[in-house]
Write a protein that holds these residues in place. Structure first.
Motif, PDB file in Angstrom:
ATOM      1  N   GLU A   4       0.829  -1.205   0.000  1.00 43.06           N
ATOM      2  CA  GLU A   4       0.000   0.000   0.000  1.00 43.06           C
ATOM      3  C   GLU A   4       0.871   1.265   0.000  1.00 43.06           C
ATOM      4  OE1 GLU A   4      -2.108   0.961   3.535  1.00 43.06           O
ATOM      5  OE2 GLU A   4      -3.725   1.953   2.460  1.00 43.06           O
ATOM      6  N   ALA A  61       2.190   1.689  -3.415  1.00 40.91           N
ATOM      7  CA  ALA A  61       1.145   2.107  -4.354  1.00 40.91           C
ATOM      8  C   ALA A  61       0.918   3.614  -4.237  1.00 40.91           C
ATOM      9  CB  ALA A  61      -0.146   1.345  -4.071  1.00 40.91           C
ATOM     10  N   LEU A  62       0.924   4.106  -2.993  1.00 40.35           N
ATOM     11  CA  LEU A  62       0.730   5.544  -2.793  1.00 40.35           C
ATOM     12  C   LEU A  62       1.966   6.319  -3.260  1.00 40.35           C
ATOM     13  CD1 LEU A  62      -0.963   5.371   0.730  1.00 40.35           C
ATOM     14  CD2 LEU A  62      -2.083   5.879  -1.451  1.00 40.35           C
ATOM     15  N   ARG A  87       2.657   7.098  -7.053  1.00 40.15           N
ATOM     16  CA  ARG A  87       1.784   8.011  -7.808  1.00 40.15           C
ATOM     17  C   ARG A  87       2.606   9.133  -8.440  1.00 40.15           C
ATOM     18  NH1 ARG A  87      -3.250   8.673  -3.605  1.00 40.15           N
ATOM     19  NH2 ARG A  87      -4.507   6.980  -4.416  1.00 40.15           N
ATOM     20  N   THR A 137      -3.137  -1.952  -6.817  1.00 43.78           N
ATOM     21  CA  THR A 137      -4.247  -1.331  -6.078  1.00 43.78           C
ATOM     22  C   THR A 137      -3.742  -0.553  -4.858  1.00 43.78           C
ATOM     23  OG1 THR A 137      -6.306  -1.743  -4.881  1.00 43.78           O
ATOM     24  CG2 THR A 137      -4.648  -3.464  -4.743  1.00 43.78           C
ATOM     25  N   THR A 138      -4.446   0.540  -4.536  1.00 44.49           N
ATOM     26  CA  THR A 138      -4.075   1.283  -3.327  1.00 44.49           C
ATOM     27  C   THR A 138      -4.907   0.820  -2.120  1.00 44.49           C
ATOM     28  OG1 THR A 138      -5.604   3.001  -4.022  1.00 44.49           O
ATOM     29  CG2 THR A 138      -3.268   3.408  -4.444  1.00 44.49           C
ATOM     30  N   TYR A 156      -6.054  -1.550   1.002  1.00 46.24           N
ATOM     31  CA  TYR A 156      -5.273  -2.318   1.966  1.00 46.24           C
ATOM     32  C   TYR A 156      -6.010  -3.603   2.349  1.00 46.24           C
ATOM     33  CZ  TYR A 156      -3.012  -3.601   6.356  1.00 46.24           C
ATOM     34  OH  TYR A 156      -2.392  -4.297   7.357  1.00 46.24           O
TER      35      TYR A 156
END
Ligand code: NAP
Length: 260
Positions: A141, A144-145, A148, A253-254, A256
């Motif tokens: 997670e 993923a963030l 960006r 995917t972001t 959790y």
């Protein structure tokens, strides 16, 4: 056995529930939310207001064990409520999931986890405490963030991420066994730098980013850099970060929870 799983809606808790159900246990999810539309074969459900304890006393009545996977970043009120309610019931076995290094790393959330461990140890209730390393899903997670932006910041430290299925399996085993106090820590199969894992993440998700390790100030981050979050002697997890990512239908995917 009658077993409650607090936070049975969460990343870890829902896998604990999935582990216990096939063995025929009477499993109840404890949640702040109302029960969603349920299908046959799903666990029981108790909606609890943790501030007042409403719902918890009825749910805990007759329980053999409580696997406590709910968590708050604000304090240990949940654990106080759980201990108080368990005392008034028949004193079920409380199984608590903590984090490797909570006594070595003065990170605010870790201080709370340590305080919760101590609360349980002093409670006189039958209990078991397992400390695990960071979950793969948390690391994913964060990547993923971070990915960006074209420059992906990562902490300059090592991690030993573990799969929630491994942790859930161990919690299920502990919940159906005898109270054991603090048990041996549990870590993932590999100790890797976050930078290295970020490159694995980018490779698997087919992205190109500049990975930029950053060094945050303060005692907590110094303790992370010193490896206080690792347990290389207990690298018992069976799933590597790469295996975990490759198993996901959408590794980028972001989200959790529910991604494992
Ligand atoms: N993530 C990691 O890397 C890691 C590593 C080692 C140990 N752990 C520990 O494992 C446990 C479970 O972690 P997780 O990542 O599965 O947690 P999570 O999915 O973030 O949350 C678990 C559940 O806690 C409940 N919850 C959240 N905030 C709350 C609040 N303020 N008051 C009451 N309930 C609240 C929610 O249930 P409802 O909305 O249904 O009430 C949620 O589903 C935690 O104790 C954590 O410290 C985590």
């Amino acid at each position: 056995m009658k077993i409650l799983v607090t936070g049975g809606t969460g990343a870890l808790g829902r896998v604990v529930v999935d582990r216990l159900l096939p063995d025929g246990h009477d499993v109840t999810v404890v949640s702040r939310r109302a029960r969603p539309e349920r299908a046959a074969g799903t666990p029981g459900w108790a909606t609890v207001d943790w501030r007042t304890g409403t719902g918890l006393d009825a749910a805990i009545d007759g329980a053999d064990a409580v696997v406590h996977c709910a968590t708050s970043y604000r304090g240990i009120d949940l654990e106080r409520r759980l201990v108080e309610t368990a005392r008034q019931a028949d004193g079920p076995h409380i199984v608590y999931i903590s984090i490797v290094g909570v006594d070595r790393i003065p990170f605010p959330y870790y201080r709370l986890k340590l305080a919760a461990e101590r609360l349980l140890a002093d409670s006189g209730l039958p209990h078991t405490v397992l400390r695990a390393t960071q979950f793969h899903g948390l690391v994913r997670e964060l990547f993923a963030l971070g990915s960006r932006s074209p420059v992906m910041p990562v902490l300059d430290m090592r991690v030993q991420p573990i799969d929630v299925t491994d942790v859930a399996g161990r919690l299920a085993e502990l919940a159906t066994g005898q109270p054991a106090g603090r048990v041996t820590d549990m870590g993932g199969p590999e100790v890797r730098t976050v930078r290295d894992l970020a490159r694995t993440y980018l490779r698997v998700t087919g992205r190109r980013r500049v990975v930029a390790p950053i060094r945050l100030p303060g005692k907590a981050f110094r303790a992370f850099r010193a490896g206080g979050n690792l347990t290389p002697g207990h690298a018992v997890g069976t799933v590597t970060f790469e295996d975990y990512l490759r198993r996901l239908s959408d590794p980028a995917t972001t989200s959790y929870r529910g991604v494992h």
